[in-house]
Design an enzyme around this catalytic site. Structure first.
Site, mmCIF file in Angstrom:
data_model
loop_
_atom_site.group_PDB
_atom_site.id
_atom_site.type_symbol
_atom_site.label_atom_id
_atom_site.label_comp_id
_atom_site.label_asym_id
_atom_site.label_seq_id
_atom_site.Cartn_x
_atom_site.Cartn_y
_atom_site.Cartn_z
ATOM 1 N N HIS A 173 20.752 26.961 -13.165
ATOM 2 C CA HIS A 173 21.514 28.057 -13.755
ATOM 3 C C HIS A 173 20.779 29.391 -13.669
ATOM 4 O O HIS A 173 19.557 29.468 -13.812
ATOM 5 C CB HIS A 173 21.821 27.751 -15.219
ATOM 6 N N THR A 186 -3.755 -5.103 1.002
ATOM 7 C CA THR A 186 -3.173 -3.769 1.158
ATOM 8 C C THR A 186 -4.058 -2.888 2.044
ATOM 9 O O THR A 186 -3.557 -2.002 2.731
ATOM 10 C CB THR A 186 -2.950 -3.095 -0.202
ATOM 11 N N LYS A 215 0.861 -1.191 0.000
ATOM 12 C CA LYS A 215 0.000 0.000 0.000
ATOM 13 C C LYS A 215 0.888 1.229 0.000
ATOM 14 O O LYS A 215 1.780 1.363 0.840
ATOM 15 C CB LYS A 215 -0.890 0.004 1.247
#
Length: 338
Positions: free
Chosen positions: A294, A77, A32
């Site tokens: 940058h 789950t 899960k």
């Protein structure tokens, strides 16, 4: 969310089953993910909170669910999700690592046919709201309150502000044949910037190069780092996490008045990793990634009639493409799962 490679190469349980003459299952598991949990500790008027996003994955000692469609060994789950909430209610929550270890050991002790458990926890960065009373002129009987300052201020008992300076997480893997769990902690999304004392010169100069030597540039990056522990007994995980974060920032920024020189992202990264290993002997290895975010100087030369002189104040942020620098530093004679 999950670093599935932590399961790879595990020696717990059967590693492959022949399904026919041509194929075999070499890795498997289920669980899960993204279980959200808020835990409130009410200690009189002062409350504390921990908000987690948790995943649990189990590896069983058979593969009959895959091979035969037999679900008799599957811990649903949904049951894993409920276990998270119930153990939080029963035991409370101190930090991501200890709760992940608790969950891992629970699944191994509760279900004899579970060979390996992997728990991933991410912590949401809540911090107490703090109030600063300033001396600004106000009408009689009132004060000006600044709720954005956190240093040496009055902390609110039960109100919090979301402060996503960096996301904290951990991965814990427990298996039946391992003497101790594998515990990996980390941080991600630590974005930092400095406006000077960063250079990049004397790199390869060939027919493909267009970048000139940069003797003084803006240095900005978003740091992701993970580290593995060799020992966790009586370890103060929160203290260690703060140490790692502070070491990274210190090696990037230096003294608040003097700063520190960065001849390359690589060198700054290495110094931070080395200092972490020097300061925390329980850490066996640390990995760090620093992408170069940058900021390019805007060219004002064509506009001298409008804005004369050199430009060192206005820059163009460019996120993509960007360079990526990474390294992993380990103590000798130690094998890491990072």
């Amino acid at each position: 969310m999950f670093a599935h490679k932590l399961f790879k190469g595990s020696k717990s349980g059967p590693q492959s089953f022949i399904t026919d003459s041509n194929y075999c299952i070499t890795d498997h598991g289920y669980g899960k993910d993204a279980v959200k949990l808020l835990h409130v500790l009410r200690n009189g008027p002062a409350h504390s909170i921990k908000e987690f996003e948790i995943g649990t994955h189990l590896k069983l000692d058979t593969q009959k669910d895959y091979l035969k469609g037999d679900n008799s060994d599957i811990v649903a789950t949904d049951s894993q999700k409920n276990t998270i909430y119930l153990l939080a209610k029963k035991h409370g929550i101190q930090n991501p690592e200890e709760f992940a270890i608790l969950l891992s050991k629970h699944f191994l002790s509760k279900y004899s046919h579970v060979n390996e458990v992997h728990v991933h926890v991410e912590e949401y960065p809540w911090q107490r709201i703090c109030q600063e009373e300033t001396g600004c002129m106000e009408p009689p009987g009132t004060t000006n309150s600044n709720f954005s300052s956190f240093n040496n201020r009055q902390k609110h008992n039960h109100a919090f502000v979301f402060t996503p300076t960096a996301l904290r997480y951990c991965d814990v893997v427990c298996s039946r044949d391992a003497a101790s769990p594998t515990v990996i902690s980390g941080l991600k999304g630590l974005r930092v910037l400095k406006t000077t004392q960063s250079s990049f010169v004397n790199f390869v100069n060939d027919e493909y190069r267009s970048l000139p030597d940069q003797y003084d540039r803006i240095f900005s990056t978003v740091v992701d780092s993970s580290w593995e522990y060799s020992k966790t007994e009586n370890l103060k995980f929160c203290n260690v996490w703060n140490i790692v974060r502070n070491v990274i920032i210190k090696n990037f920024a230096g003294d608040p008045y003097v700063g520190v020189t960065s001849p390359s992202v690589q060198h700054t990264l290495y110094l931070a990793e080395k200092e972490v290993l020097d300061m925390v002997p329980q850490i066996s290895a640390i990995s760090m990634t620093m992408p170069n975010k940058h900021y390019f100087n805007f060219d004002t030369k064509p506009f001298q009639g409008l804005v004369p002189g050199e430009n060192n104040e206005v820059f163009i942020p460019v996120d993509k493409p960007h360079g990526t620098i990474y390294a992993q530093l380990e103590r000798k004679d130690m094998q890491s799962k990072l």
